[in-house]
Write a protein that holds these residues in place. Structure first.
Motif, PDB file in Angstrom:
ATOM      1  N   TRP A 158       1.127  -1.131   0.377  1.00  0.00           N
ATOM      2  CA  TRP A 158      -0.159   0.178   0.250  1.00  0.00           C
ATOM      3  C   TRP A 158       0.446   1.526  -0.207  1.00  0.00           C
ATOM      4  O   TRP A 158       0.421   2.464  -0.620  1.00  0.00           O
ATOM      5  N   GLN A 159       1.235   0.835   0.292  1.00  0.00           N
ATOM      6  CA  GLN A 159       2.825   2.371   0.747  1.00  0.00           C
ATOM      7  C   GLN A 159       3.193   2.516  -0.940  1.00  0.00           C
ATOM      8  O   GLN A 159       3.100   3.709  -1.801  1.00  0.00           O
ATOM      9  N   THR A 160       4.032   2.180  -1.779  1.00  0.00           N
ATOM     10  CA  THR A 160       3.898   1.866  -3.412  1.00  0.00           C
ATOM     11  C   THR A 160       2.282   2.070  -3.517  1.00  0.00           C
ATOM     12  O   THR A 160       2.894   3.651  -4.526  1.00  0.00           O
ATOM     13  N   LEU A 187      -9.259  -4.097  -8.003  1.00  0.00           N
ATOM     14  CA  LEU A 187      -9.124  -5.083  -6.730  1.00  0.00           C
ATOM     15  C   LEU A 187      -8.568  -6.333  -7.074  1.00  0.00           C
ATOM     16  O   LEU A 187      -8.433  -7.113  -6.084  1.00  0.00           O
ATOM     17  N   THR A 188      -8.970  -6.736  -8.141  1.00  0.00           N
ATOM     18  CA  THR A 188      -8.127  -8.405  -8.460  1.00  0.00           C
ATOM     19  C   THR A 188      -7.110  -8.928  -8.047  1.00  0.00           C
ATOM     20  O   THR A 188      -6.945  -9.651  -7.126  1.00  0.00           O
ATOM     21  N   PHE A 189      -6.378  -7.646  -8.895  1.00  0.00           N
ATOM     22  CA  PHE A 189      -5.008  -7.951  -8.061  1.00  0.00           C
ATOM     23  C   PHE A 189      -4.198  -8.051  -6.608  1.00  0.00           C
ATOM     24  O   PHE A 189      -4.326  -8.716  -6.321  1.00  0.00           O
ATOM     25  N   TYR A 190      -5.172  -6.814  -6.239  1.00  0.00           N
ATOM     26  CA  TYR A 190      -5.039  -6.793  -4.816  1.00  0.00           C
ATOM     27  C   TYR A 190      -5.789  -7.899  -4.021  1.00  0.00           C
ATOM     28  O   TYR A 190      -5.564  -8.574  -2.476  1.00  0.00           O
ATOM     29  N   ARG A 221      -3.431 -10.823  -4.144  1.00  0.00           N
ATOM     30  CA  ARG A 221      -2.005 -10.263  -3.612  1.00  0.00           C
ATOM     31  C   ARG A 221      -2.521 -10.909  -2.109  1.00  0.00           C
ATOM     32  O   ARG A 221      -1.564 -11.596  -1.157  1.00  0.00           O
ATOM     33  N   LYS A 222      -3.816 -10.428  -1.376  1.00  0.00           N
ATOM     34  CA  LYS A 222      -4.008 -10.609  -0.472  1.00  0.00           C
ATOM     35  C   LYS A 222      -4.503 -11.683   0.523  1.00  0.00           C
ATOM     36  O   LYS A 222      -4.001 -12.750   0.942  1.00  0.00           O
ATOM     37  N   SER A 250      -7.981 -18.462   4.807  1.00  0.00           N
ATOM     38  CA  SER A 250      -8.970 -17.491   5.441  1.00  0.00           C
ATOM     39  C   SER A 250      -9.321 -17.036   3.329  1.00  0.00           C
ATOM     40  O   SER A 250     -11.376 -16.820   3.829  1.00  0.00           O
ATOM     41  N   GLY A 251      -8.907 -16.533   2.825  1.00  0.00           N
ATOM     42  CA  GLY A 251      -8.911 -16.371   1.114  1.00  0.00           C
ATOM     43  C   GLY A 251      -9.638 -17.341   0.226  1.00  0.00           C
ATOM     44  O   GLY A 251     -10.839 -17.268  -0.268  1.00  0.00           O
TER      45      GLY A 251
END
Length: 382
Positions: free
Chosen positions: A3-5, A160-163, A166-167, A173-174
């Motif tokens: 998120w910083q990037t 949104l798909t990327f994050y 990634r998360k 849980s995902g």
């Protein structure tokens, strides 16, 4: 990408928009106007500075110097009000009053696109100062607005798909949330089981299951969705703010500037409230909040200062100026339409909170109409 990037990338992109606007203006001044068939239009295109009795350079300068701090303060107040609402229990994001205020602000953003930005683009791209071919043969304004809306949808979906991947790709849980969605969407799923476990409509299309882990993952996806919404919405507002500030700063027409100052103060106040509500729901840290507030609040004053610096060379009726500003306005209109209708209004009205209360739905509809109606009336002056 952390998120910083992402935050640094957003700030760099916002700076790039400002630099493009600043760099394009001198080239707009050097463009030669077309030679329209109408003699009156030819006079206007040749000397757009002639405004008759309304032209008053010293008075216009005073009004613009007054406009810079007043618009800046109005913008800061508007965008910061929702951010400090946590100290007022009635305005916290989980209360009904916050939903109604956000609906009002969403109506303001919707009317900004339809009643302010889109007509300006039509006016620019259908100007008699432009050559008839191709500008009179094709509706570039609606075409560019449509492409901008579709492009915004594509960017919104891909980010949104990327994050989400990634998360959520590397934890159970995902996968559990994905399984819950597949289970609920399966034709073999028992109807009674569906209703007993419940389901919800959210920004990310996530079905909220009854397990705490699934609810936690769904809330994380929703948070990432809110952050994408904020950044895309901010970019659309920045483009429009720079363009309108540039036009005000370069104008010497007192009859245009005087009502525009008051209208822009109200415009920035209510539009800021809509953006501030989205920032609050995105739960950013102090640094990112400060960056978003800074760019929203300073882009219109920056545009006015840029227009002041280019007053002697900027020609608002030159073909290049009309084309650049018209296309930017069309793209901004398409982006604002998509964000207001899809990300703000549809997401809230189809969400569980408003779907669970007809009274709250009707109050929110009324708030949307009041916000859109107020900004529509303001289009008479701005």
């Amino acid at each position: 990408m952390s998120w910083q990037t992402q935050q640094r990338a957003f700030l760099h992109l916002a700076v790039l928009v400002l630099l493009v606007a600043a760099g394009a203006a001198p080239y707009q001044a050097n463009a030669q106007p077309a030679s329209p068939a109408d003699p009156m239009a030819a006079d206007t295109c040749a000397n757009p500075a002639v405004d008759g009795a309304c032209r008053n350079v010293p008075k216009a300068l005073r009004l613009k110097l007054i406009a810079i701090p007043t618009i800046l303060v109005s913008s800061i107040i508007g965008v910061c009000l929702p951010l400090f609402s946590r100290s007022v229990p009635a305005l916290s994001p989980d209360r009904n009053l916050f939903v109604i205020v956000k609906a009002f602000a969403s109506g303001v953003i919707l009317a900004t696109g339809y009643m302010h930005v889109l007509p300006d683009s039509f006016s620019n791209l259908t100007s008699p100062c432009l050559p008839p071919k191709p500008w009179a043969d094709f509706s570039f304004t609606t075409f560019v607005a449509m492409l901008a809306a579709l492009f915004t949808l594509m960017v919104d979906s891909l980010i949104l798909t990327f994050y989400n991947r990634r998360k959520g790709g590397g934890n159970t849980s995902g996968r559990r949330t994905g399984a819950a969605v597949a289970d609920h969407e399966s034709p073999a799923h028992d109807e009674h089981h569906w209703h007993s476990h419940g389901h919800g409509h959210g920004h990310g299309g996530i079905v909220v299951a009854d397990k705490p882990e699934d609810e936690e993952e769904a809330s994380k996806v929703q948070l990432r969705r809110n952050r994408v919404v904020v950044q895309v919405l901010e970019m659309g507002i920045i483009v429009h703010s720079v363009v309108i500030g540039l036009g005000m700063g370069a104008s010497q027409n007192v009859c245009t500037i005087r009502p525009l100052v008051a209208a822009m103060c109200f415009h920035q106040l209510f539009e800021g409230m809509g953006l501030g509500g989205c920032i609050l729901q995105a739960e950013y840290g102090a640094k990112m909040k400060a960056g978003l507030v800074f760019f929203f609040s300073t882009t219109t004053p920056f545009g006015i200062v840029l227009g002041l610096a280019l007053t002697k060379v900027y020609k608002e009726n030159s073909p290049t100026a009309l084309i650049v500003v018209g296309l930017l306005n069309a793209a901004s209109a398409g982006l604002l339409h998509y964000m207001a209708l899809v990300e703000l209004l549809a997401a809230d009205f189809m969400g569980p909170k408003l779907q669970g209360s007809v009274r709250l739905q009707l109050l929110s509809f009324l708030a949307v109409l009041l916000g859109a109606g107020g900004m529509s009336i303001m289009a008479k002056w701005a």
